[in-house]
Design a protein around this motif. Structure first.
Motif, PDB file in Angstrom:
ATOM      1  N   SER A 207      11.700 -32.726   9.665  1.00  0.00           N
ATOM      2  CA  SER A 207      10.596 -31.968   9.106  1.00  0.00           C
ATOM      3  C   SER A 207      11.369 -32.489   6.879  1.00  0.00           C
ATOM      4  CB  SER A 207      10.338 -30.685   8.953  1.00  0.00           C
ATOM      5  OG  SER A 207       9.306 -31.386  10.224  1.00  0.00           O
ATOM      6  N   GLU A 231       9.464 -28.805   4.787  1.00  0.00           N
ATOM      7  CA  GLU A 231       7.905 -28.321   4.838  1.00  0.00           C
ATOM      8  C   GLU A 231       7.643 -27.445   4.809  1.00  0.00           C
ATOM      9  OE1 GLU A 231       5.339 -32.815   6.416  1.00  0.00           O
ATOM     10  OE2 GLU A 231       6.080 -31.261   7.860  1.00  0.00           O
ATOM     11  N   LYS A 276       6.015 -28.825   0.214  1.00  0.00           N
ATOM     12  CA  LYS A 276       5.000 -29.441   1.508  1.00  0.00           C
ATOM     13  C   LYS A 276       4.460 -30.213   1.438  1.00  0.00           C
ATOM     14  CE  LYS A 276       3.100 -24.294   1.634  1.00  0.00           C
ATOM     15  NZ  LYS A 276       4.347 -23.271   1.436  1.00  0.00           N
ATOM     16  N   ASP A 277       4.484 -30.842   3.634  1.00  0.00           N
ATOM     17  CA  ASP A 277       4.585 -31.684   3.368  1.00  0.00           C
ATOM     18  C   ASP A 277       4.341 -32.830   2.958  1.00  0.00           C
ATOM     19  OD1 ASP A 277       2.331 -32.949   5.562  1.00  0.00           O
ATOM     20  OD2 ASP A 277       0.639 -32.730   4.257  1.00  0.00           O
ATOM     21  N   TRP A 278       5.774 -33.356   2.843  1.00  0.00           N
ATOM     22  CA  TRP A 278       5.918 -34.073   2.297  1.00  0.00           C
ATOM     23  C   TRP A 278       5.762 -36.233   2.556  1.00  0.00           C
ATOM     24  CZ3 TRP A 278      10.113 -37.105   4.095  1.00  0.00           C
ATOM     25  CH2 TRP A 278      10.783 -37.241   5.048  1.00  0.00           C
ATOM     26  N   ARG A 279       5.657 -35.474   4.314  1.00  0.00           N
ATOM     27  CA  ARG A 279       5.796 -36.503   5.140  1.00  0.00           C
ATOM     28  C   ARG A 279       4.625 -37.319   4.962  1.00  0.00           C
ATOM     29  NH1 ARG A 279       8.261 -34.812  10.859  1.00  0.00           N
ATOM     30  NH2 ARG A 279       6.848 -33.006  10.599  1.00  0.00           N
TER      31      ARG A 279
END
Length: 293
Positions: A207, A231, A276-279
């Motif tokens: 993450s 994240e 948050k939630d960069w992936r």
């Protein structure tokens, strides 16, 4: 006559691609740890002699994507099939050969030399090795099979000799003093990420992304400032650790490795931020250099 070509290394996660790349290039180009998905980008390592240039390319392990970052990693691996002069398909004596049949089918259609490297042969005996070779010969009949042990440097000299024989005649693609296609900042973020992979458990390292915000080189030292993105807030707490102990350990270990890598004193400042939630964000992935174009 000068020879030059792109020798691309592909295969499933954890078969020893990065260890092999480091043996062949002779420099610590790819971070090699015991965790899968260590390599996220396609990293080039360049070997030069007077009459030859081999451009090795290490790629992420082939896997079925679960989120956008993994889609991008698979695209890096597939792009390596498109522009290779020689393909090194790395497997080992323990993995199931049919693990990624779709990718294997693509490899089977290639018209370039494919060297199938069976790594970690120190983990089996002669009889076991013969069975593995036979199975792979059925799956990729056109491939030339070479048993190796990258960690023990067994078979890598013979492999290099074979690569030199297969290289096409061509002028060099890069300057002769160039070691890689990546800038210094890239290796800073990879080395910090390597330490995070080594010191934290479970999903935390996957993450994490590292961005170098400052890289200022002076005569005797380099000043570096880096942000570690996670994240979630809970992950930020884990990375920093009680009274900052965990982050301090990572920074100290990273600094030591960076000093070896650059041959200079390093001043390293690290910060942790939540993204948050960069992936799964295309915009963020583009910012972090995950666009295979």
């Amino acid at each position: 006559m000068h020879k030059a070509g792109f020798v691309n290394i592909v295969g499933n996660p954890n078969v020893g691609k990065s260890t092999l790349m480091n043996q062949l290039v002779g420099e610590r180009i790819s971070i090699a740890t015991f965790k899968a998905q260590t390599t996220r980008h396609r990293i080039m390592g360049i070997v030069n002699t007077d009459d030859m240039q081999i451009v090795f390319s290490d790629t992420p392990g082939v896997l079925k994507p679960n989120y956008k970052l993994q889609e991008s990693m698979l695209a890096f691996s597939e792009s390596a099939l498109a522009d290779a002069d020689i393909l090194l398909y790395v497997t080992d004596v323990v993995e199931q050969p049919e693990k990624n049949q779709d990718f294997l089918d693509k490899v089977a259609t290639l018209d370039i030399p494919v060297l199938l490297l069976i790594n970690k042969i120190d983990l089996t005996n002669q009889e076991g090795l013969v069975k593995v070779v036979e199975k792979w010969h059925q799956l990729l009949p056109k491939a030339e099979i070479l048993p190796i042990s990258a960690a023990n440097k067994f078979g890598t000299d013979m492999l290099l000799k074979r690569i030199k024989e297969l290289l096409p005649d061509s002028p060099p693609y890069f300057d002769k003093d160039q070691l890689t296609d990546k800038p210094a900042r890239f290796f800073v973020s990879e080395i910090i990420r390597e330490k995070i992979l080594l010191y934290y458990d479970k999903e935390i390292p996957y993450s994490v992304e590292v961005e170098v915000q400052q890289f200022k080189e002076e005569a005797k030292r380099i000043n570096i400032s880096a942000v570690i993105y996670v994240e979630r807030d809970s992950q930020k707490g884990i990375i920093i650790g009680h009274q900052g102990v965990a982050l301090k350990k990572v920074s100290t270990e990273a600094r030591k490795t960076l000093e070896k890598f650059f041959g200079k004193h390093i001043y390293l400042d690290t910060f942790v931020k939540v993204d948050k939630d960069w992936r799964n964000s295309k915009r963020e992935l583009d910012n972090f250099g995950y666009n295979p174009e």
